[in-house]
Write an enzyme that holds these catalytic residues in place. Structure first.
Site, PDB file in Angstrom:
ATOM      1  N   CYS A   1       0.812  -1.223   0.000  1.00  0.00           N
ATOM      2  CA  CYS A   1       0.000   0.000   0.000  1.00  0.00           C
ATOM      3  C   CYS A   1       0.844   1.270   0.000  1.00  0.00           C
ATOM      4  O   CYS A   1       0.322   2.360  -0.238  1.00  0.00           O
ATOM      5  CB  CYS A   1      -0.940   0.001   1.194  1.00  0.00           C
TER       6      CYS A   1
ATOM      7  N   HIS B   1      -3.366   6.746   2.806  1.00  0.00           N
ATOM      8  CA  HIS B   1      -3.753   5.456   2.224  1.00  0.00           C
ATOM      9  C   HIS B   1      -5.146   5.095   2.744  1.00  0.00           C
ATOM     10  O   HIS B   1      -5.426   5.204   3.928  1.00  0.00           O
ATOM     11  CB  HIS B   1      -2.727   4.390   2.605  1.00  0.00           C
TER      12      HIS B   1
ATOM     13  N   ASN C   1      -9.951  -0.685   0.003  1.00  0.00           N
ATOM     14  CA  ASN C   1      -8.484  -0.576  -0.008  1.00  0.00           C
ATOM     15  C   ASN C   1      -7.968  -1.094  -1.347  1.00  0.00           C
ATOM     16  O   ASN C   1      -8.077  -2.277  -1.637  1.00  0.00           O
ATOM     17  CB  ASN C   1      -7.926  -1.400   1.161  1.00  0.00           C
TER      18      ASN C   1
HETATM   19  N1  ACO Z   1     -17.536  -9.609   9.669  1.00  0.00           N
HETATM   20  C1  ACO Z   1     -17.939  -9.887  10.919  1.00  0.00           C
HETATM   21  N2  ACO Z   1     -17.093 -10.187  11.926  1.00  0.00           N
HETATM   22  C2  ACO Z   1     -15.772 -10.169  11.635  1.00  0.00           C
HETATM   23  C3  ACO Z   1     -15.267  -9.860  10.353  1.00  0.00           C
HETATM   24  C4  ACO Z   1     -16.220  -9.585   9.343  1.00  0.00           C
HETATM   25  N3  ACO Z   1     -15.856  -9.278   8.090  1.00  0.00           N
HETATM   26  N4  ACO Z   1     -13.921  -9.932  10.372  1.00  0.00           N
HETATM   27  C5  ACO Z   1     -13.573 -10.243  11.625  1.00  0.00           C
HETATM   28  N5  ACO Z   1     -14.689 -10.404  12.397  1.00  0.00           N
HETATM   29  C6  ACO Z   1     -14.765 -10.720  13.816  1.00  0.00           C
HETATM   30  C7  ACO Z   1     -13.550 -11.448  14.333  1.00  0.00           C
HETATM   31  O1  ACO Z   1     -13.646 -12.827  14.093  1.00  0.00           O
HETATM   32  C8  ACO Z   1     -13.575 -11.083  15.798  1.00  0.00           C
HETATM   33  O2  ACO Z   1     -14.518 -11.906  16.447  1.00  0.00           O
HETATM   34  P1  ACO Z   1     -14.259 -12.427  17.964  1.00  0.00           P
HETATM   35  O3  ACO Z   1     -14.221 -11.163  18.803  1.00  0.00           O
HETATM   36  O4  ACO Z   1     -15.417 -13.291  18.216  1.00  0.00           O
HETATM   37  O5  ACO Z   1     -12.937 -13.126  17.916  1.00  0.00           O
HETATM   38  C9  ACO Z   1     -14.135  -9.655  15.812  1.00  0.00           C
HETATM   39  O6  ACO Z   1     -14.810  -9.492  14.562  1.00  0.00           O
HETATM   40  C10 ACO Z   1     -13.073  -8.579  15.954  1.00  0.00           C
HETATM   41  O7  ACO Z   1     -12.009  -8.863  15.032  1.00  0.00           O
HETATM   42  P2  ACO Z   1     -10.780  -7.897  14.857  1.00  0.00           P
HETATM   43  O8  ACO Z   1      -9.841  -8.495  13.855  1.00  0.00           O
HETATM   44  O9  ACO Z   1     -10.254  -7.542  16.213  1.00  0.00           O
HETATM   45  O10 ACO Z   1     -11.523  -6.615  14.206  1.00  0.00           O
HETATM   46  P3  ACO Z   1     -10.942  -5.183  13.951  1.00  0.00           P
HETATM   47  O11 ACO Z   1     -11.775  -4.184  14.634  1.00  0.00           O
HETATM   48  O12 ACO Z   1      -9.463  -5.123  14.154  1.00  0.00           O
HETATM   49  O13 ACO Z   1     -11.240  -4.994  12.376  1.00  0.00           O
HETATM   50  C11 ACO Z   1      -9.963  -5.058  10.307  1.00  0.00           C
HETATM   51  C12 ACO Z   1     -10.630  -5.874  11.432  1.00  0.00           C
HETATM   52  C13 ACO Z   1     -11.067  -4.281   9.599  1.00  0.00           C
HETATM   53  C14 ACO Z   1      -9.277  -6.004   9.357  1.00  0.00           C
HETATM   54  C15 ACO Z   1      -8.966  -4.051  10.922  1.00  0.00           C
HETATM   55  O14 ACO Z   1      -8.143  -4.732  11.850  1.00  0.00           O
HETATM   56  C16 ACO Z   1      -8.078  -3.365   9.915  1.00  0.00           C
HETATM   57  O15 ACO Z   1      -8.520  -2.528   9.151  1.00  0.00           O
HETATM   58  N6  ACO Z   1      -6.764  -3.634   9.967  1.00  0.00           N
HETATM   59  C17 ACO Z   1      -5.729  -2.891   9.233  1.00  0.00           C
HETATM   60  C18 ACO Z   1      -5.745  -3.147   7.751  1.00  0.00           C
HETATM   61  C19 ACO Z   1      -4.605  -2.370   7.111  1.00  0.00           C
HETATM   62  O16 ACO Z   1      -4.440  -1.196   7.340  1.00  0.00           O
HETATM   63  N7  ACO Z   1      -3.766  -3.032   6.350  1.00  0.00           N
HETATM   64  C20 ACO Z   1      -2.577  -2.389   5.828  1.00  0.00           C
HETATM   65  C21 ACO Z   1      -2.639  -2.078   4.418  1.00  0.00           C
HETATM   66  S1  ACO Z   1      -3.106  -3.450   3.407  1.00  0.00           S
HETATM   67  C22 ACO Z   1      -1.779  -3.780   2.294  1.00  0.00           C
HETATM   68  O17 ACO Z   1      -0.666  -3.374   2.464  1.00  0.00           O
HETATM   69  C23 ACO Z   1      -2.119  -4.695   1.134  1.00  0.00           C
END
Ligand code: ACO
Length: 332
Positions: free
Chosen positions: A114, A255, A285
């Protein structure tokens, strides 16, 4: 000394829209969860026969047309992508330059996930300032749908396809020059975001493997925390190094990974809502394409004016990060 000016921007988004409701029928998720946790409502998906280079070409045509240059004046093409047309070779940059009919140019790809667009901006700036090149086409293009696992709700809700392109040209006028670009990386976080198979470090001993093993995997929550920390630190450093206040920034273009990350960084930097460019809701993204697609959005909406100062800030797999202070300096 030659300086590097950011002359023009263009972008392309495929027609097909994949909504949160459609994704809820594919994996156990909901529009409410995706909207609340990411700010994403929909993303674009390329057609089956539409490649990363095809999208890069469409974005490039707009950037070239808006630059006022003739395409024969372009002497280098750099493409940032993690979803190239072909694994290894030829590079997507060479395919783009061929499809555009650019003739004999230097062309290559880089892989910085990214952060790719900020990396190619820094490379273009260096080539121009050294006097080696005069007009460089930089392209961030991604067909992330080709490397996304649509059974993994932790990643498939995030990613989309698209491309953005820009022309960076030599100038003698320091006032219109890119002010600064910072880039960095820390491989100790490599396992947070990766496509684990398909390369020489692959767990498989041949390339003859199931397509699914080459999909992106991400430790989302850990990535989230490092992203907020790194993006904020990055911006503070580049602003301080150049003695610029965040209030002097016309357009903060981070980003587009997650609305919550952008909001946290924007708040930490005391950015007003009107300074922050947000397209994550409609494009998701798009990795290396996300910053130029967001920039193109404000350009096409008449919000990006000549002389205005943009602050770019990116973060991605590697881990990599980068920021840039860029005045918009069109010729026309
Ligand atoms: N729908 C419903 N529930 C979900 C989903 C979904 N799509 N995905 C995860 N959950 C659940 C999990 O299983 C977890 O359940 P649990 O509490 O029972 O274990 C709960 O939701 C919380 O999961 P987290 O992973 O803690 O959720 P978070 O709030 O962190 O959101 C996300 C996840 C959106 C992926 C976030 O962490 C994020 O945006 N991360 C950064 C992404 C990023 O910036 N990447 C870098 C660039 S990408 C690149 O370089 C290609």
């Amino acid at each position: 000394m030659a300086y590097a000016a950011f002359r023009s921007i263009g972008a392309y988004a495929p027609k097909k829209i994949l909504t949160n409701d459609e994704l809820s029928k594919m994996v156990d998720t909901s529009d409410e969860w995706i909207t609340k946790r990411t700010g994403i409502k929909e993303r674009r998906i390329a057609a089956k026969n539409e490649t990363t280079s095809d999208m890069g070409v469409e974005a490039s045509k707009k950037a070239i047309e808006r630059s006022g240059l003739d395409k024969s004046e372009i002497d280098m093409v750099i493409c940032a992508t993690i979803s190239p047309d072909y694994f290894c070779m030829p590079s997507t940059a060479t395919i783009i330059s061929n499809k555009l009919g650019l003739g004999n140019v230097t062309a290559f790809d880089i892989s910085a996930a990214c952060t790719g667009f900020v990396y190619i901006l820094s490379i273009a700036k260096a080539f121009i300032e050294s006097g080696m090149k005069k007009n460089i086409l930089i392209v961030g293009a991604e067909k992330l749908s080709a490397i996304t696992d649509y059974t993994d709700r932790g990643t498939c809700i995030l990613f989309g396809d698209g491309a953005g392109a820009a022309i960076i040209s030599a100038t003698e006028n320091k006032n219109e020059a890119i002010i600064d670009v910072h880039t960095g990386a820390d491989g100790t976080y490599a396992d947070l975001l990766m496509t684990p198979n398909g390369g020489s470090g692959s767990a498989h001993d041949s390339l003859d493997q199931e397509a699914g093993s080459c999909f992106m995997q991400m430790k989302g929550n850990e990535t989230f925390k490092v992203a907020v920390r790194t993006l904020t630190k990055d911006v503070v450093e580049i602003l301080e190094a150049n003695k610029i206040e965040s209030s002097e920034i016309n357009h903060f273009i981070p980003h587009q990974a997650n609305y919550r990350i952008i909001k946290a960084v924007g708040d930490a930097l005391k950015m007003k809502d009107e300074q922050v460019v947000l397209t994550v809701g409609k494009f998701g993204n798009t990795s290396g394409a996300s910053i130029p697609m967001a920039m193109n959005e404000i350009y096409e909406n008449g919000l990006l004016k000549s002389g205005e100062l943009m602050l770019l800030d990116a973060f991605g797999g590697g881990l990599t990060w980068g920021s840039a202070l860029v005045p918009f300096s069109p010729l026309k």
